[in-house]
Design a protein around this motif. Sequence first.
Motif, PDB file in Angstrom:
ATOM      1  N   ALA A  13      26.703  29.535  74.786  1.00  7.93           N
ATOM      2  CA  ALA A  13      27.553  28.344  74.863  1.00  7.93           C
ATOM      3  C   ALA A  13      27.664  27.673  73.496  1.00  7.93           C
ATOM      4  CB  ALA A  13      27.004  27.368  75.896  1.00  7.93           C
ATOM      5  N   ALA A  14      26.538  27.563  72.801  1.00 16.20           N
ATOM      6  CA  ALA A  14      26.554  26.955  71.463  1.00 16.20           C
ATOM      7  C   ALA A  14      27.415  27.778  70.511  1.00 16.20           C
ATOM      8  CB  ALA A  14      25.133  26.823  70.922  1.00 16.20           C
ATOM      9  N   ASN A  15      27.291  29.101  70.568  1.00 17.47           N
ATOM     10  CA  ASN A  15      28.114  29.968  69.722  1.00 17.47           C
ATOM     11  C   ASN A  15      29.598  29.792  70.033  1.00 17.47           C
ATOM     12  OD1 ASN A  15      26.000  31.020  68.259  1.00 17.47           O
ATOM     13  ND2 ASN A  15      25.941  32.964  69.345  1.00 17.47           N
ATOM     14  N   ALA A  16      29.942  29.631  71.312  1.00 21.02           N
ATOM     15  CA  ALA A  16      31.347  29.446  71.699  1.00 21.02           C
ATOM     16  C   ALA A  16      31.902  28.146  71.118  1.00 21.02           C
ATOM     17  CB  ALA A  16      31.487  29.461  73.219  1.00 21.02           C
ATOM     18  N   VAL A  17      31.093  27.084  71.142  1.00 15.59           N
ATOM     19  CA  VAL A  17      31.528  25.799  70.581  1.00 15.59           C
ATOM     20  C   VAL A  17      31.695  25.918  69.070  1.00 15.59           C
ATOM     21  CG1 VAL A  17      30.810  23.402  70.162  1.00 15.59           C
ATOM     22  CG2 VAL A  17      30.551  24.410  72.440  1.00 15.59           C
ATOM     23  N   VAL A  18      30.712  26.502  68.397  1.00 17.54           N
ATOM     24  CA  VAL A  18      30.779  26.667  66.941  1.00 17.54           C
ATOM     25  C   VAL A  18      31.976  27.537  66.570  1.00 17.54           C
ATOM     26  CG1 VAL A  18      29.598  27.703  64.955  1.00 17.54           C
ATOM     27  CG2 VAL A  18      28.328  26.260  66.553  1.00 17.54           C
ATOM     28  N   LYS A  19      32.190  28.606  67.312  1.00 15.76           N
ATOM     29  CA  LYS A  19      33.314  29.497  67.041  1.00 15.76           C
ATOM     30  C   LYS A  19      34.642  28.756  67.176  1.00 15.76           C
ATOM     31  CE  LYS A  19      35.243  33.958  68.381  1.00 15.76           C
ATOM     32  NZ  LYS A  19      35.170  35.077  69.313  1.00 15.76           N
ATOM     33  N   LEU A  22      35.113  26.464  64.130  1.00 14.84           N
ATOM     34  CA  LEU A  22      35.421  27.229  62.925  1.00 14.84           C
ATOM     35  C   LEU A  22      36.825  27.823  62.981  1.00 14.84           C
ATOM     36  CD1 LEU A  22      31.982  28.987  62.373  1.00 14.84           C
ATOM     37  CD2 LEU A  22      32.983  27.174  60.968  1.00 14.84           C
ATOM     38  N   GLU A  23      37.263  28.252  64.159  1.00 13.41           N
ATOM     39  CA  GLU A  23      38.627  28.768  64.295  1.00 13.41           C
ATOM     40  C   GLU A  23      39.654  27.711  63.911  1.00 13.41           C
ATOM     41  OE1 GLU A  23      38.629  30.022  68.391  1.00 13.41           O
ATOM     42  OE2 GLU A  23      38.092  32.086  67.864  1.00 13.41           O
ATOM     43  N   ARG A  24      39.329  26.453  64.164  1.00 14.80           N
ATOM     44  CA  ARG A  24      40.230  25.348  63.848  1.00 14.80           C
ATOM     45  C   ARG A  24      40.033  24.822  62.426  1.00 14.80           C
ATOM     46  NH1 ARG A  24      39.383  26.031  68.854  1.00 14.80           N
ATOM     47  NH2 ARG A  24      40.796  25.472  70.503  1.00 14.80           N
ATOM     48  N   GLY A  25      39.117  25.438  61.700  1.00  9.16           N
ATOM     49  CA  GLY A  25      38.889  25.044  60.315  1.00  9.16           C
ATOM     50  C   GLY A  25      37.933  23.889  60.134  1.00  9.16           C
ATOM     51  N   ILE A  26      37.231  23.521  61.183  1.00  6.24           N
ATOM     52  CA  ILE A  26      36.272  22.413  61.112  1.00  6.24           C
ATOM     53  C   ILE A  26      34.931  22.973  60.658  1.00  6.24           C
ATOM     54  CG2 ILE A  26      35.087  20.614  62.422  1.00  6.24           C
ATOM     55  CD1 ILE A  26      37.567  20.711  64.344  1.00  6.24           C
ATOM     56  N   PRO A  27      34.455  22.561  59.479  1.00  4.85           N
ATOM     57  CA  PRO A  27      33.188  23.099  58.970  1.00  4.85           C
ATOM     58  C   PRO A  27      32.013  22.740  59.878  1.00  4.85           C
ATOM     59  CG  PRO A  27      34.316  21.808  57.291  1.00  4.85           C
ATOM     60  CD  PRO A  27      35.051  21.604  58.572  1.00  4.85           C
ATOM     61  N   VAL A  28      31.146  23.694  60.053  1.00  8.02           N
ATOM     62  CA  VAL A  28      29.922  23.507  60.819  1.00  8.02           C
ATOM     63  C   VAL A  28      28.775  23.839  59.880  1.00  8.02           C
ATOM     64  CG1 VAL A  28      28.605  24.300  62.823  1.00  8.02           C
ATOM     65  CG2 VAL A  28      31.085  24.134  62.955  1.00  8.02           C
ATOM     66  N   ASN A  29      27.714  23.049  59.924  1.00  5.40           N
ATOM     67  CA  ASN A  29      26.556  23.281  59.061  1.00  5.40           C
ATOM     68  C   ASN A  29      26.953  23.168  57.591  1.00  5.40           C
ATOM     69  OD1 ASN A  29      23.869  23.658  58.682  1.00  5.40           O
ATOM     70  ND2 ASN A  29      23.908  25.875  58.890  1.00  5.40           N
ATOM     71  N   ALA A  81      33.321  42.988  55.328  1.00  3.11           N
ATOM     72  CA  ALA A  81      33.047  41.720  56.001  1.00  3.11           C
ATOM     73  C   ALA A  81      34.274  40.835  55.878  1.00  3.11           C
ATOM     74  CB  ALA A  81      31.835  41.037  55.374  1.00  3.11           C
ATOM     75  N   ARG A  82      34.874  40.519  57.005  1.00  2.00           N
ATOM     76  CA  ARG A  82      36.018  39.605  57.009  1.00  2.00           C
ATOM     77  C   ARG A  82      35.500  38.236  57.410  1.00  2.00           C
ATOM     78  NH1 ARG A  82      39.340  43.019  60.943  1.00  2.00           N
ATOM     79  NH2 ARG A  82      37.295  43.923  61.245  1.00  2.00           N
ATOM     80  N   LEU A  83      35.504  37.325  56.453  1.00  2.00           N
ATOM     81  CA  LEU A  83      35.006  35.970  56.667  1.00  2.00           C
ATOM     82  C   LEU A  83      36.183  35.015  56.756  1.00  2.00           C
ATOM     83  CD1 LEU A  83      32.123  36.079  54.068  1.00  2.00           C
ATOM     84  CD2 LEU A  83      31.861  35.998  56.539  1.00  2.00           C
ATOM     85  N   TRP A  84      36.123  34.113  57.709  1.00  2.00           N
ATOM     86  CA  TRP A  84      37.203  33.157  57.842  1.00  2.00           C
ATOM     87  C   TRP A  84      36.751  31.870  58.510  1.00  2.00           C
ATOM     88  CZ3 TRP A  84      39.508  32.432  62.877  1.00  2.00           C
ATOM     89  CH2 TRP A  84      39.045  33.305  63.857  1.00  2.00           C
ATOM     90  N   ARG A  85      37.523  30.840  58.229  1.00  2.00           N
ATOM     91  CA  ARG A  85      37.351  29.518  58.846  1.00  2.00           C
ATOM     92  C   ARG A  85      38.727  28.880  58.782  1.00  2.00           C
ATOM     93  NH1 ARG A  85      32.976  26.843  56.068  1.00  2.00           N
ATOM     94  NH2 ARG A  85      34.437  26.472  54.388  1.00  2.00           N
ATOM     95  N   GLY A  86      39.310  28.612  59.929  1.00  2.00           N
ATOM     96  CA  GLY A  86      40.660  28.067  59.953  1.00  2.00           C
ATOM     97  C   GLY A  86      41.632  29.060  59.341  1.00  2.00           C
ATOM     98  N   ARG A  87      42.411  28.609  58.367  1.00  2.00           N
ATOM     99  CA  ARG A  87      43.394  29.486  57.712  1.00  2.00           C
ATOM    100  C   ARG A  87      42.818  30.226  56.511  1.00  2.00           C
ATOM    101  NH1 ARG A  87      48.708  25.609  57.807  1.00  2.00           N
ATOM    102  NH2 ARG A  87      48.901  25.576  60.064  1.00  2.00           N
ATOM    103  N   ARG A  88      41.647  29.828  56.083  1.00  2.00           N
ATOM    104  CA  ARG A  88      41.026  30.474  54.922  1.00  2.00           C
ATOM    105  C   ARG A  88      40.401  31.799  55.349  1.00  2.00           C
ATOM    106  NH1 ARG A  88      35.721  28.456  51.662  1.00  2.00           N
ATOM    107  NH2 ARG A  88      35.729  30.149  50.165  1.00  2.00           N
ATOM    108  N   ARG A  89      40.882  32.890  54.770  1.00  2.00           N
ATOM    109  CA  ARG A  89      40.400  34.227  55.126  1.00  2.00           C
ATOM    110  C   ARG A  89      40.076  35.015  53.875  1.00  2.00           C
ATOM    111  NH1 ARG A  89      41.580  35.023  60.605  1.00  2.00           N
ATOM    112  NH2 ARG A  89      42.796  33.302  61.397  1.00  2.00           N
ATOM    113  N   GLU A  90      38.931  35.699  53.914  1.00  6.22           N
ATOM    114  CA  GLU A  90      38.493  36.535  52.795  1.00  6.22           C
ATOM    115  C   GLU A  90      37.928  37.832  53.361  1.00  6.22           C
ATOM    116  OE1 GLU A  90      35.347  33.964  51.436  1.00  6.22           O
ATOM    117  OE2 GLU A  90      36.602  33.152  49.854  1.00  6.22           O
ATOM    118  N   THR A  91      38.157  38.925  52.662  1.00  9.92           N
ATOM    119  CA  THR A  91      37.533  40.195  53.038  1.00  9.92           C
ATOM    120  C   THR A  91      36.692  40.660  51.866  1.00  9.92           C
ATOM    121  OG1 THR A  91      39.370  40.751  54.479  1.00  9.92           O
ATOM    122  CG2 THR A  91      37.934  42.555  53.820  1.00  9.92           C
ATOM    123  N   TRP A  92      35.452  41.018  52.153  1.00 13.65           N
ATOM    124  CA  TRP A  92      34.484  41.401  51.134  1.00 13.65           C
ATOM    125  C   TRP A  92      33.884  42.759  51.441  1.00 13.65           C
ATOM    126  CZ3 TRP A  92      33.159  38.299  46.965  1.00 13.65           C
ATOM    127  CH2 TRP A  92      33.636  36.988  46.988  1.00 13.65           C
TER     128      TRP A  92
END
Length: 148
Positions: A13-19, A22-29, A81-92
């Motif tokens: 449940a916590a992971n679902a909330v954090v996810k 982050l999908e909406r671009g709201i920083p967590v931690n 590794a595809r890292l993203w938060r909101g619209r910011r997307r990076e592949t490493w």
Amino acid sequence: MARKYRLGVTRKAANAVVKALLERGIPVNGRTGFLLTTRGRKSGVDRTTPVNVIEAGGERWLVSPYGQVGWVHNLRTDPAARLWRGRRRETWEVEEADAATAGPVLRAYVRKIPVTAPFFDAKLTGPPEAFAAEAVRHPVFRLARSRA
């Protein structure tokens, strides 16, 4: 003795909330929270999970504080590794660190994200070698090259 990671109902449940945040671009931690998407090593299906990316020694790192979890196995098979938060997307491209390199990174990780400390046998007040010994149980990946 370090606690074992269990993906129970509360953690799911916590992971679902954090996810969702982050999908909406709201920083967590702080600014360390990202969503990591990897290709499933057996299914080939994309898998997404919340992770923290830390900076240590002038580099960016992915740490698995909960051990040999699915995304670790997936990155070992396909090191993209595809890292993203909101619209910011990076592949490493990632490279797994050896124990000597991982030790200081693990110590920095526990210092920056203390909620993970119970999953480590090494203590912040202990010798640096104690964190290097943890690298077997807590894989560390360096974000090596950005893919455009």
